[in-house]
Scaffold this motif. Structure first.
Motif, PDB file in Angstrom:
ATOM      1  N   GLU A   1      49.866  43.216  46.617  1.00  0.00           N
ATOM      2  CA  GLU A   1      48.990  42.455  47.490  1.00  0.00           C
ATOM      3  C   GLU A   1      48.600  41.102  46.943  1.00  0.00           C
ATOM      4  OE1 GLU A   1      45.437  44.471  48.650  1.00  0.00           O
ATOM      5  OE2 GLU A   1      46.651  46.001  49.642  1.00  0.00           O
ATOM      6  N   GLU A   2      48.481  41.059  45.654  1.00  0.00           N
ATOM      7  CA  GLU A   2      47.891  39.880  45.021  1.00  0.00           C
ATOM      8  C   GLU A   2      48.785  38.659  45.130  1.00  0.00           C
ATOM      9  OE1 GLU A   2      44.887  37.952  42.545  1.00  0.00           O
ATOM     10  OE2 GLU A   2      44.975  39.613  43.943  1.00  0.00           O
ATOM     11  N   VAL A   3      50.038  38.873  45.417  1.00  0.00           N
ATOM     12  CA  VAL A   3      51.006  37.789  45.366  1.00  0.00           C
ATOM     13  C   VAL A   3      50.536  36.428  45.878  1.00  0.00           C
ATOM     14  CG1 VAL A   3      53.225  37.074  46.335  1.00  0.00           C
ATOM     15  CG2 VAL A   3      53.033  39.199  45.096  1.00  0.00           C
ATOM     16  N   PRO A   4      49.842  36.352  47.017  1.00  0.00           N
ATOM     17  CA  PRO A   4      49.517  35.006  47.490  1.00  0.00           C
ATOM     18  C   PRO A   4      48.434  34.291  46.694  1.00  0.00           C
ATOM     19  CG  PRO A   4      49.398  36.630  49.254  1.00  0.00           C
ATOM     20  CD  PRO A   4      49.510  37.365  47.978  1.00  0.00           C
ATOM     21  N   ASP A   5      47.834  34.939  45.759  1.00  0.00           N
ATOM     22  CA  ASP A   5      46.733  34.280  45.055  1.00  0.00           C
ATOM     23  C   ASP A   5      47.255  33.449  43.889  1.00  0.00           C
ATOM     24  OD1 ASP A   5      43.707  35.513  43.469  1.00  0.00           O
ATOM     25  OD2 ASP A   5      44.513  33.515  43.719  1.00  0.00           O
ATOM     26  N   ALA A   6      46.745  32.244  43.815  1.00  0.00           N
ATOM     27  CA  ALA A   6      47.245  31.340  42.781  1.00  0.00           C
ATOM     28  C   ALA A   6      46.786  31.753  41.397  1.00  0.00           C
ATOM     29  CB  ALA A   6      46.767  29.933  43.052  1.00  0.00           C
ATOM     30  N   SER A   7      45.763  32.558  41.341  1.00  0.00           N
ATOM     31  CA  SER A   7      45.229  32.895  40.031  1.00  0.00           C
ATOM     32  C   SER A   7      46.099  33.935  39.340  1.00  0.00           C
ATOM     33  CB  SER A   7      43.828  33.454  40.188  1.00  0.00           C
ATOM     34  OG  SER A   7      43.905  34.671  40.895  1.00  0.00           O
ATOM     35  N   PHE A   8      47.140  34.341  40.021  1.00  0.00           N
ATOM     36  CA  PHE A   8      47.979  35.423  39.550  1.00  0.00           C
ATOM     37  C   PHE A   8      48.471  35.228  38.125  1.00  0.00           C
ATOM     38  CE2 PHE A   8      51.921  37.606  39.006  1.00  0.00           C
ATOM     39  CZ  PHE A   8      51.805  38.774  39.726  1.00  0.00           C
ATOM     40  N   SER A   9      48.054  36.118  37.273  1.00  0.00           N
ATOM     41  CA  SER A   9      48.686  36.226  35.974  1.00  0.00           C
ATOM     42  C   SER A   9      48.765  37.723  35.793  1.00  0.00           C
ATOM     43  CB  SER A   9      47.822  35.576  34.899  1.00  0.00           C
ATOM     44  OG  SER A   9      47.522  36.505  33.883  1.00  0.00           O
ATOM     45  N   LEU A  10      49.903  38.219  35.371  1.00  0.00           N
ATOM     46  CA  LEU A  10      50.081  39.665  35.333  1.00  0.00           C
ATOM     47  C   LEU A  10      48.994  40.357  34.526  1.00  0.00           C
ATOM     48  CD1 LEU A  10      53.782  40.691  35.077  1.00  0.00           C
ATOM     49  CD2 LEU A  10      52.109  41.271  36.803  1.00  0.00           C
ATOM     50  N   ASN A  11      48.690  39.809  33.349  1.00  0.00           N
ATOM     51  CA  ASN A  11      47.695  40.439  32.492  1.00  0.00           C
ATOM     52  C   ASN A  11      46.353  40.487  33.179  1.00  0.00           C
ATOM     53  OD1 ASN A  11      49.681  40.565  30.658  1.00  0.00           O
ATOM     54  ND2 ASN A  11      48.875  38.978  29.298  1.00  0.00           N
ATOM     55  N   ASP A  12      46.013  39.375  33.773  1.00  0.00           N
ATOM     56  CA  ASP A  12      44.735  39.268  34.443  1.00  0.00           C
ATOM     57  C   ASP A  12      44.642  40.283  35.575  1.00  0.00           C
ATOM     58  OD1 ASP A  12      42.313  37.590  34.656  1.00  0.00           O
ATOM     59  OD2 ASP A  12      43.079  37.312  36.686  1.00  0.00           O
ATOM     60  N   LEU A  13      45.702  40.339  36.330  1.00  0.00           N
ATOM     61  CA  LEU A  13      45.742  41.236  37.469  1.00  0.00           C
ATOM     62  C   LEU A  13      45.628  42.687  37.026  1.00  0.00           C
ATOM     63  CD1 LEU A  13      46.264  41.367  40.473  1.00  0.00           C
ATOM     64  CD2 LEU A  13      48.651  41.658  39.963  1.00  0.00           C
ATOM     65  N   LEU A  14      46.360  43.000  35.966  1.00  0.00           N
ATOM     66  CA  LEU A  14      46.345  44.352  35.454  1.00  0.00           C
ATOM     67  C   LEU A  14      44.939  44.727  34.991  1.00  0.00           C
ATOM     68  CD1 LEU A  14      49.194  45.671  33.342  1.00  0.00           C
ATOM     69  CD2 LEU A  14      46.912  46.208  32.634  1.00  0.00           C
ATOM     70  N   ALA A  15      44.325  43.807  34.252  1.00  0.00           N
ATOM     71  CA  ALA A  15      42.980  44.075  33.745  1.00  0.00           C
ATOM     72  C   ALA A  15      42.006  44.255  34.904  1.00  0.00           C
ATOM     73  CB  ALA A  15      42.530  42.946  32.822  1.00  0.00           C
ATOM     74  N   LYS A  16      42.143  43.404  35.911  1.00  0.00           N
ATOM     75  CA  LYS A  16      41.255  43.506  37.068  1.00  0.00           C
ATOM     76  C   LYS A  16      41.420  44.857  37.756  1.00  0.00           C
ATOM     77  CE  LYS A  16      40.747  38.790  38.654  1.00  0.00           C
ATOM     78  NZ  LYS A  16      41.393  37.768  39.434  1.00  0.00           N
ATOM     79  N   SER A  17      42.668  45.215  37.965  1.00  0.00           N
ATOM     80  CA  SER A  17      42.928  46.438  38.715  1.00  0.00           C
ATOM     81  C   SER A  17      42.422  47.660  37.952  1.00  0.00           C
ATOM     82  CB  SER A  17      44.427  46.542  38.991  1.00  0.00           C
ATOM     83  OG  SER A  17      44.725  47.769  39.585  1.00  0.00           O
ATOM     84  N   LEU A  18      42.750  47.737  36.660  1.00  0.00           N
ATOM     85  CA  LEU A  18      42.300  48.889  35.880  1.00  0.00           C
ATOM     86  C   LEU A  18      40.773  48.918  35.798  1.00  0.00           C
ATOM     87  CD1 LEU A  18      44.834  49.130  32.902  1.00  0.00           C
ATOM     88  CD2 LEU A  18      44.883  50.306  35.088  1.00  0.00           C
ATOM     89  N   ALA A  19      40.182  47.755  35.584  1.00  0.00           N
ATOM     90  CA  ALA A  19      38.727  47.701  35.465  1.00  0.00           C
ATOM     91  C   ALA A  19      38.079  48.223  36.746  1.00  0.00           C
ATOM     92  CB  ALA A  19      38.261  46.278  35.167  1.00  0.00           C
ATOM     93  N   LYS A  20      38.649  47.821  37.854  1.00  0.00           N
ATOM     94  CA  LYS A  20      38.083  48.229  39.126  1.00  0.00           C
ATOM     95  C   LYS A  20      38.216  49.736  39.316  1.00  0.00           C
ATOM     96  CE  LYS A  20      37.977  46.392  43.755  1.00  0.00           C
ATOM     97  NZ  LYS A  20      38.594  45.507  44.709  1.00  0.00           N
ATOM     98  N   SER A  21      39.373  50.266  38.963  1.00  0.00           N
ATOM     99  CA  SER A  21      39.587  51.701  39.129  1.00  0.00           C
ATOM    100  C   SER A  21      38.692  52.514  38.205  1.00  0.00           C
ATOM    101  CB  SER A  21      41.035  52.066  38.815  1.00  0.00           C
ATOM    102  OG  SER A  21      41.901  51.468  39.723  1.00  0.00           O
ATOM    103  N   LEU A  22      38.485  52.015  36.989  1.00  0.00           N
ATOM    104  CA  LEU A  22      37.834  52.839  35.979  1.00  0.00           C
ATOM    105  C   LEU A  22      36.321  52.634  35.894  1.00  0.00           C
ATOM    106  CD1 LEU A  22      40.490  52.493  33.141  1.00  0.00           C
ATOM    107  CD2 LEU A  22      40.160  54.395  34.711  1.00  0.00           C
TER     108      LEU A  22
END
Ligand code: ADP
Ligand code: MG
Length: 615
Positions: free
Chosen positions: A545-566
Motif C-alpha cells: 500500500e505504501e508505494v505512493p508515499d514519497a517517504s518510502f524507505s524500506l527500513n522506515d516502513l518496516l519499523a512503522k508496520s511492526l511498531a503499529k502491529s506490536l
C-alpha cells in the motif's frame, strides 16, 4: 604485427552505451517520460509490470513521429533536438544526446506505435537487441506509445543485479515524481500491475504537490518566490516542524529539470538553521530558472548534475530567499509540541536499549542528583539549548533545594518555554499517572496536565527501537521451541525475502523457505508466537500500500508496520508501573511528541485554559 584494432559492431557499442544511460527500469521511465514531455504531450500515461522488469510503457498525446523518424529515432546520436554544438548552450528540451532510445533498444524488446497529426495511419515498429524485427503501418492514435519489455533480457548479469521489486518500484516512483512535479500543466497517470498508483490531473504546482504527497501537505507548504537578474526562484519549502530525519521531499529543478545539488541543498539547509534540530532534513520543492547559456547540463549522462556559471551568487540568493519566506510566514519558534525545544532528549539517553517486556522503574531516580544512579541513563544537567522532558515533572519538587541549585546552571533557550515549568508543589516521587478509559495516560505537569495516547506512544517507542535495531543490527531474538511454518502466496514470499536482512536485524530468524511457505525459528522479543503470521501479513500489505508515499524507505516502513502491529492496543489496562515505564520510554525517544505516522502522541492542557473555562 597484424592490425588488431576493430570497430565494434553497432549493437555492441549500443549495449555498452546502454550501461551508462540505463541502470535500472527507472532509467527507462525517466527517458520515456522526458521524451513525451519534449514531444509536447499534455497527457502522459505510465504503465509498469513487475517493477518495470517485465514492462515499462509510456503513452503520450504529443507530436508523434513520421515512419522515417520512427525508424531513425533508434539510431545512436539520432535526435531532433539539437543540430549543432552551439545548441547545447541553449537547451530547452530534456533530451539532446539522441542516445536513450538506441540504448534501450539494445537491451530490451521494444515496440513503438506512433502517428503525427498529418497522417491518417501510423507506424508500428518492433526492435529486439538493436534489430528491427518489424515495421508496419497501423491505425494508432496521434502521439506515441513505447513499450519496453524484458529489460536486460540479453544481459543476464545486469538483470540479476536488479534489486527487489519494492526497491525498483521506489526508484520508478521517484522518477515519476520528478517529472510530474516539474510539469503540473501536464496530466499524468501511473499504473502498476494493473492498478492505479497515481492519477494527477492538470493543475498548478501546489495542487500537484498535494496530489502526489497527500492532502495534509497543503498546510505544510510555505511559498518561496524571488527574482534577480541571474536567477528566478519559486516553489515551496516545508515548515520547519515537518523536517524529518530521513531525506524525504527534497527537490531542486533547474529550468524544469530535476537536479541533484549538494551545494544548493546546503544553501537551503543553512536557511533553516536554528529552526530545525540537528540531523533533521528540511523539505523543499524549489524551481530555479536561469539563462540556459549560464549552465552546463552535459556533465552527467543521466543529466541530473549541472554546472552553474555563477554558483556562489545562486547559493547566497537561495539561502536569503528561503530565510525570508520562513520569516515572512512567521515560522519563528513558538511553543508547540511538534518542535518544542524542551523535547530535545539527549541522544545518550535515547540510545539506551529498553528491555522489553519486563517492567523496570527506578523509583529512587532523581535527575537532579549529581551522579546519575544508573550507568546507562544519563541526563545532562547542562545543555547548550533547551531543557528536557523530565523538567516537566521534576521541577515540581519542593524540598530539595540543595539539588535544585543545579537548575541555575541550565541554560534554556527560552525562559518562557522551559523556565516556567518549574514550580514547587509536587514531587518526583509523587509523580503519578492514571489511565483514562484504557486509552489515555494522564499525567500532571507544572503547567497543567498532559494526556498521552498509550497506543501511539508505544508505537513511537517501538518504532525508534526497531529502526535502531535494523541499523545497528542488534535486535534480540527469542528462539521458538517449535519452528513455525507460515503459508504465504508466492509473491508475498518474494517480498519477505527482499526484507529478510532487515527482519533478521529486528530479531526474526528464518530457516527454510519454499515457493509458498517459510519457516520461522526465532522472533523479536517484543512479539508473541501467536501473532507472527498476522504481523508479517500486515507488513506485506503495508508495503504494497505504501508505494505512493514519497517517504518510502524500506527500513522506515518496516519499523512503522511492526511498531503499529506490536504496540499495546487501546483498551489494554496498564498498571501504574507500566504507565510510568511507558512515559519514561516515550520521553527517551528522539521525537516523543509525534507517532511514526505523524499523529500527535500527547496533548497538554494548561491551567490557564482550564481557568478560562470557569469564567
Ligand atoms: P533525445 O531525446 O536525446 O533526442 P532519444 O533517443 O530519447 O534522444 O530520442 C530520439 C528522438 O526520437 C528524439 O529526438 C525525438 O525526435 C524522437 N522521439 C522520442 N520519443 C518521442 C516521443 N514520445 N514523441 C515524439 N518523438 C519522440
Ligand atoms: Mg530522450
Amino acid at each position: 604485427m597484424a592490425d588488431i584494432i576493430q570497430l565494434l559492431p553497432d549493437h555492441v557499442a549500443n549495449q555498452i552505451a546502454a550501461g551508462e544511460v540505463v541502470q535500472r527500469p527507472a532509467s527507462v521511465v525517466k527517458e520515456l517520460l522526458e521524451n513525451a514531455i519534449d514531444a509536447g504531450a499534455t497527457t502522459i500515461t505510465l504503465v509498469i509490470k513487475d517493477a518495470g522488469k517485465t514492462l515499462v510503457q509510456v503513452t503520450d498525446n504529443g507530436c508523434g513521429m513520421s515512419p522515417v523518424d520512427a525508424r531513425l529515432s533508434f539510431e545512436r546520436h539520432a535526435t531532433s533536438k539539437i543540430r549543432s554544438a552551439e545548441d547545447l548552450f541553449n537547451l530547452h528540451t530534456k533530451g539532446f544526446r539522441g542516445e536513450a532510445l538506441a540504448s534501450i533498444a539494445a537491451i530490451a524488446h521494444v515496440e513503438l506505435k506512433t502517428r503525427t497529426e498529418n497522417e491518417d495511419i501510423g507506424t508500428k515498429l518492433s526492435i529486439e537487441g538493436s534489430e528491427v524485427t518489424e515495421q508496419v503501418s497501423e491505425v494508432v492514435p496521434i502521439g506515441t506509445t513505447i513499450s519496453v519489455k524484458n529489460l536486460f533480457y540479453n544481459i543476464p548479469a545486469r538483470r540479476n543485479f536488479l534489486k527487489s521489486n519494492p526497491v525498483e518500484t521506489r526508484h520508478i516512483i521517484d522518477e515519476f515524481h520528478r517529472v510530474a512535479l516539474a510539469h503540473p500543466k501536464v496530466s499524468f497517470s501511473m499504473l502498476h500491475n494493473g492498478s492505479d498508483v497515481f492519477n494527477l490531473p492538470q493543475s498548478n504546482l501546489r495542487q500537484r504537490i498535494v496530489n502526489i504527497f497527500g492532502s495534509k501537505t497543503n498546510e505544510k507548504l510555505v511559498p518561496v518566490e524571488e527574482e534577480t537578474e541571474i536567477v528566478k526562484v519559486d516553489g515551496f519549502v516545508l515548515k520547519p516542524q515537518f523536517a524529518r530525519k530521513s531525506r524525504g521531499e527534497q527537490f531542486f529543478f533547474v529550468n524544469d529539470r530535476f537536479i541533484k545539488s549538494p551545494y544548493l541543498h546546503h544553501a537551503v539547509n543553512s536557511a533553516f538553521e536554528g529552526l530545525i534540530k540537528d540531523g533533521m532534513q528540511p523539505g523543499y520543492f524549489l524551481f530555479l530558472e536561469v539563462d540556459p547559456k549560464s549552465i552546463d547540463i552535459n556533465i552527467h549522462p543521466t543529466k541530473t548534475e549541472i554546472k552553474f556559471d555563477d554558483e556562489h551568487s545562486i547559493y547566497a540568493m537561495l539561502r536569503a530567499t528561503v530565510k525570508h519566506s520562513l520569516g515572512q510566514f512567521s515560522i519563528a519558534p513558538v511553543l508547540d509540541f511538534n518542535k518544542e525545544s524542551g523535547f530535545d532528549t539527549p541522544y545518550n539517553y535515547s540510545k539506551k536499549n529498553p528491555v522489553a517486556p519486563t517492567i523496570e522503574v527506578d523509583r529512587e531516580f532523581n535527575p537532579f542528583q549529581k551522579e546519575p544512579r544508573q550507568g546507562n541513563i544519563q541526563f545532562p544537567y547542562k545543555r547548550e539549548k533547551g531543557g528536557s522532558w523530565e523538567s516537566l515533572y521534576v521541577g515540581l519538587k519542593s524540598e530539595t533545594t540543595e539539588t535544585l541549585v543545579d537548575l541555575h546552571n541550565i541554560e534554556f533557550e527560552s525562559e518562557e518555554v522551559t523556565g516556567s515549568l518549574f514550580s514547587s508543589e509536587e514531587t518526583q516521587e509523587n509523580q503519578t499517572t492514571f489511565q483514562l478509559q484504557n486509552k489515555y495516560i494522564i499525567s500532571p505537569i507544572k503547567s497543567g496536565l498532559m494526556v498521552i495516547h498509550q497506543h501511539l506512544a508505544h508505537q513511537r517507542v517501538l518504532y525508534e527501537e526497531i529502526l535502531k535495531n535494523i541499523t545497528v543490527q542488534e535486535g534480540v531474538s527469542q528462539q521458538l521451541l517449535f519452528p513455525l511454518k507460515l503459508q504465504f502466496s508466492k509473491s508475498d514470499i518474494e517480498l519477505i525475502s527482499g526484507l529478510k536482512e532487515q527482519l533478521e536485524h529486528t530479531g526474526f530468524v528464518f530457516s527454510e523457505q519454499e515457493e509458498d511457505w517459510l519457516q520461522v525459528d526465532g522472533i523479536p522479543v517484543s512479539m508473541t508466537e501467536g501473532r507472527v503470521q498476522e504481523v508479517l501479513t500486515k507488513l506485506i500489505s503495508d508495503i504494497k500500500e505504501e508505494v505512493p508515499d514519497a517517504s518510502f524507505s524500506l527500513n522506515d516502513l518496516l519499523a512503522k508496520s511492526l511498531a503499529k502491529s506490536l504496540a499495546i492496543k487501546t483498551g489494554t489496562s496498564l498498571n501504574l508501573e507500566e504507565q510510568i515505564h511507558l512515559v519514561h520510554q516515550l520521553f527517551a525517544c528522539k521525537e516523543p511528541s509525534v507517532s511514526p505516522e505523524n499523529k500527535p502522541v500527547l496533548v497538554t492542557l494548561d491551567v490557564t485554559d482550564l481557568d478560562k473555562r470557569f469564567m
